[in-house]
Write a protein that holds these residues in place. Structure first.
Motif, PDB file in Angstrom:
ATOM      1  N   THR A   1      57.950  16.805 -25.251  1.00 36.78           N
ATOM      2  CA  THR A   1      58.152  18.259 -25.240  1.00 36.78           C
ATOM      3  C   THR A   1      56.824  18.997 -25.249  1.00 36.78           C
ATOM      4  O   THR A   1      56.636  20.002 -24.556  1.00 36.78           O
ATOM      5  CB  THR A   1      58.994  18.682 -26.452  1.00 36.78           C
TER       6      THR A   1
ATOM      7  N   MET B   1      63.418  22.548 -26.921  1.00 38.40           N
ATOM      8  CA  MET B   1      62.860  22.887 -28.228  1.00 38.40           C
ATOM      9  C   MET B   1      63.634  22.219 -29.363  1.00 38.40           C
ATOM     10  O   MET B   1      63.052  21.901 -30.413  1.00 38.40           O
ATOM     11  CB  MET B   1      62.863  24.395 -28.421  1.00 38.40           C
TER      12      MET B   1
ATOM     13  N   SER C   1      56.075  24.876 -31.002  1.00 34.36           N
ATOM     14  CA  SER C   1      56.897  25.150 -29.825  1.00 34.36           C
ATOM     15  C   SER C   1      57.412  26.582 -29.822  1.00 34.36           C
ATOM     16  O   SER C   1      57.410  27.259 -28.784  1.00 34.36           O
ATOM     17  CB  SER C   1      58.075  24.167 -29.789  1.00 34.36           C
ATOM     18  N   GLN C   2      57.827  27.065 -30.974  1.00 38.27           N
ATOM     19  CA  GLN C   2      58.323  28.445 -31.072  1.00 38.27           C
ATOM     20  C   GLN C   2      57.205  29.442 -30.762  1.00 38.27           C
ATOM     21  O   GLN C   2      57.417  30.436 -30.051  1.00 38.27           O
ATOM     22  CB  GLN C   2      58.872  28.678 -32.481  1.00 38.27           C
TER      23      GLN C   2
ATOM     24  N   GLN D   1      56.637  29.570 -27.050  1.00 37.99           N
ATOM     25  CA  GLN D   1      57.672  30.325 -26.357  1.00 37.99           C
ATOM     26  C   GLN D   1      57.440  31.832 -26.511  1.00 37.99           C
ATOM     27  O   GLN D   1      57.567  32.608 -25.558  1.00 37.99           O
ATOM     28  CB  GLN D   1      59.050  29.956 -26.920  1.00 37.99           C
TER      29      GLN D   1
ATOM     30  N   THR E   1      67.504  30.859 -31.034  1.00 33.20           N
ATOM     31  CA  THR E   1      67.288  29.603 -31.752  1.00 33.20           C
ATOM     32  C   THR E   1      68.598  29.045 -32.292  1.00 33.20           C
ATOM     33  O   THR E   1      68.851  27.840 -32.216  1.00 33.20           O
ATOM     34  CB  THR E   1      66.309  29.829 -32.917  1.00 33.20           C
TER      35      THR E   1
END
Length: 787
Positions: free
Chosen positions: A228, A428, A683-684, A687, A716
């Protein structure tokens, strides 16, 4: 031809790597986010690669400090210039095990324990660093009373298993006269003889299966997170690649350049991972997780495994990028993915989990009796089932959000975003879904196997909490009186044991005798009446031998205590004439001592010299109203005699190997949980960074920040809910198959499923909460500024 292809690949990959580091601030931020995500996974892989060395180092130090191994001398041995008398004084303090030894060297050549520079004098001790800290703290007040020695040194790493080991060696005087070969022994060397130990008991196939599945379940989410992380910034990257098409590159060259960018991020991630690993290595020396600690020097990855990580991560980055771009058409005027994407196909996404089940199916019903499980089929089957989640989740998210309707503004913003980029949302939460599925399967497998490796001790912990074994040379009256007055002791019972024979010489049959006062004997059997001087024959329906009643329980018969068993010269037998009445009594349904049979006697019924042949045990029922009652009783016991051994009762006992595997799972799961949280946060943030201009534009047009915050929460919550539902389904399926393989009945631990799912959801909610402050900053009008 091949050399030309190789050169082309090399040039394109190198160009992509240059774009990563020369793309300005945007390129560096993207590269750093990728490196952090990959680095966290690499650090955990390196920690895993260090596990064999950690286990080997701990085992080596454990064997080196053993004092009942190669240097053990028989109790009848004489002191020499190289002998050492050592007494086992292990204890427990507030549920923490403390290893203790009393030392009395008998010559200049006496062996030093590993990690000890010189012998402490009587009244002095050397301690481990962790024990030193505990003794100096407020929490160690009661323990200081139990160890009335002056600390004069520290035990080195060679004498400790882990950095938080609680160990002490204290100097003693006079214990040489109490050598019995068990609690007090004479040795001339430390260590165990490992030569000739090849004929070991075969390893339980189910324990091997548990170990294998634990490693697979813990490492699979790490691989998913790394895959990822190398795709961070994918949408912006594809728009940049469209510009390359405009200046003349073809589709394949463009994809190779994209792979080069991912390769650069992965290589940078290897460097970050090495740094994270070194940092974690140092932190590990001061951390204890589920009673397990390590020294930083033990965390030395195997060179072969470390090289495998260094090669596999960059290769995976290239392959994942090429695979991700297989369905993206990059044209000079833009990227086709910005249009409505075609519906995802389901059929090929079902192949990995079905293939996994096919690999596991031949081993169903094998159990523990039909040899070991095929490790390659087990690994392949579990990996395919877990990776099947990553293939199915994008389809599930897309199919679900496509049917969602209207609602509040925050809901509509979230749903529309998910409809346009459901794959990004699914990626995610892939890692957390895989981790939850594996955890549910392991929870079921451990719950099913627990009955096999857990047995009842028969101890009633409501009647007695502590058992104290008294040294044979300790006057029983003194010990019993002092311990009965101990703070924290509500009641006590003293039971002594010996064996008697029918003949004075060359006996062929023996029977056990249990001695105590009437109150103590009533803890073992149902006595209608009892007074000092009585003797009883206790009858247990399952184990009692009627022949022994006729031979040993005859009123007026003379039996013999054999004093030679306690070290006396032969011929020192002690005659014991039974009283005129020896009634038979029934053992209690809940006796204090399980499996007891033979004669019960009060002390007044024994001859005077028989007391020297008795081995005594004192049972203590603690007072629940006294704080730290167990430790108060232990302190009182040490004050009477430091050689009194104490044991806390437990109603069940687990096989040590099973407990070790479960502990390893908990330690590994804790590390993976930290990785999950950190990777999700990165990851958040990635984004949110990609949507910075969009968020700023929405705020500029009057959208409330509360609405945007709720939309991020919905974005989410929806995929994580779908991911956890899918993970629960796959986890229950995998758990059922593993239980079928081991031969255990399939039972669904719904409480465990809910707890694992709740932990996964809690991690996501925590990460979402931590991402709110950056979201507020990104919603400022300055986010519309561009270069």
């Amino acid at each position: 031809m091949r050399s030309a292809v190789f050169r082309q690949w090399y040039r394109d990959l190198a160009m992509g790597m240059r774009f990563t580091f020369t793309g300005g601030r945007e390129g560096w931020v993207r590269a750093l986010l990728t490196a952090v995500g990959v680095g966290l996974g690499v650090a955990l892989l390196l920690l895993t690669a260090a596990v064999p060395n950690v286990l080997s180092a701990r085992e080596t130090r454990e064997e080196a400090r053993q004092d009942r191994g190669i240097g053990y001398l028989q109790p009848q041995s004489k002191p020499t210039d190289k002998s050492l008398v050592i007494a086992d004084t292990d204890t427990e303090y507030q549920q923490q095990e403390i290893r203790g030894r009393l030392l009395e060297p008998e010559g200049a050549g006496a062996p030093l324990p590993p990690g000890v520079a010189e012998f402490p004098a009587p009244g002095e001790m050397v301690v481990s660093p962790a024990l030193s800290d505990l003794l100096r703290s407020d929490a160690g007040k009661l323990l200081r009373e139990r160890l009335p020695y002056e600390t004069v040194g520290t035990i080195g790493q060679a004498g400790l298993i882990g950095s938080t080991d609680l160990v002490y060696y204290a100097g003693a005087k006079g214990i040489a006269d109490r050598v019995d070969g068990s609690v007090v022994a004479r040795i001339d060397a430390f260590g165990t003889d490992t030569a000739g130990t090849s004929d070991e008991d075969p390893v339980d196939p189910i324990l091997l299966l548990l170990t294998l599945v634990v490693f697979v379940v813990l490492l699979t989410p790490v691989a998913v997170f790394i895959a990822t992380a190398v795709r961070f910034g994918g949408e912006r990257r594809d728009r940049r690649l469209a510009a390359l098409r405009l200046v003349g590159s073809d589709g394949r060259m463009t994809r190779r350049i994209a792979a080069g960018e991912a390769l650069a991020g992965a290589l940078l991630g290897l460097a970050f991972g090495a740094g994270f690993f070194m940092l974690g290595r140092e932190v590990a020396g001061s951390v204890e997780v589920f009673d397990v600690s390590v020294f930083p020097s033990d965390l030395d990855p195997s060179p072969g495994l470390a090289l495998l990580v260094a090669l596999a991560v960059p290769a995976a980055a290239v392959l994942v990028t090429l695979f991700a771009l297989r369905g993206v058409v990059i044209e000079p005027l833009g990227v086709v993915r910005t249009a409505k994407p075609p519906r995802r196909r389901l059929w090929w996404r079902l192949l990995p989990p079905l293939a996994g089940l096919a690999l596991l199916y031949p081993m169903i019903g094998q159990g523990a009796e039909n040899g070991t499980f095929n490790e390659y089929m087990v690994t392949g089957g579990v990996v395919l089932l877990l990776f099947g989640i990553t293939a199915l989740l994008p389809w599930v998210v897309e199919a679900f959000v496509a049917r969602l309707g209207s609602g509040a503004v925050s809901w509509q913003l979230a749903v529309r975003r998910l409809q346009l980029s459901s794959g990004t949302a699914a990626r995610m939460v892939n890692g957390i879904a895989v981790a939850v599925a594996g955890a549910i399967a392991l929870q079921m497998l451990f719950a099913g196997a627990e009955g096999r490796y857990t047995e009842s001790t028969g101890m009633d912990v409501t009647r007695t909490q502590l058992e104290l074994t008294l040294p044979d040379d300790l006057p029983l009256d003194v010990a019993g009186k002092e311990l009965k007055r101990a703070k924290g002791a509500k009641s006590t019972a003293v039971l002594s044991t010996a064996e008697v024979s029918l003949t004075a010489k060359d006996p062929e049959a023996w029977m056990g005798v249990t001695v105590g006062d009437c109150a103590a004997l009533r803890e073992l059997a149902t006595l209608s009446s009892c007074r000092d001087g009585d003797v009883f024959v206790v009858r247990t329906p399952e184990r009692f031998r009627e022949a022994d009643v006729a031979r040993f329980g005859v009123p007026g018969k003379t039996l013999y205590f054999d004093a030679s068993l306690s070290g006396e010269e032969p011929g020192a037998e002690i005659a014991w004439k039974l009283p005129a009445e020896v009634p038979q009594v029934l053992q209690r349904p809940d006796p204090l001592r399980v499996g007891m049979e033979g004669l019960l006697a009060t002390r007044g019924a024994l001859p005077a010299k028989a007391g020297e042949e008795l081995s005594s045990t004192l049972y203590v029922r603690t007072d629940p109203e006294v704080p730290n009652a167990l430790d108060e009783v232990r302190n009182a016991a040490v004050a009477v005699d430091p050689l009194i051994r104490t044991w806390e009762w437990a109603s069940t006992r687990r096989l040590e190997q099973f407990t070790d595997i479960r502990t390893g799972l908990l330690v590994g799961a804790s590390a993976v949980l930290v990785l999950i949280g950190a990777s999700l946060l990165v990851s958040q943030l990635e984004q949110l960074r990609e949507r910075r201009k969009l968020l700023s534009a929405l705020v500029a047009f009057g959208t409330r920040r509360r609405t945007l915050g709720l939309s991020v929460l919905w974005q989410t919550a929806i995929p994580i809910t779908l991911g956890l539902v899918l993970a629960s389904s796959v986890g229950l399926t995998l758990g059922a198959v593993l239980l079928k393989m081991t031969g255990f009945p399939v039972a669904f631990d719904w409480l465990g499923v809910l707890s694992m799912t709740g932990i996964g959801a809690g991690v996501v909610l925590l990460v979402t909460a931590l991402s709110m402050p950056p979201l507020v900053r990104l919603m400022r009008p300055e986010g519309l500024r561009t270069e």
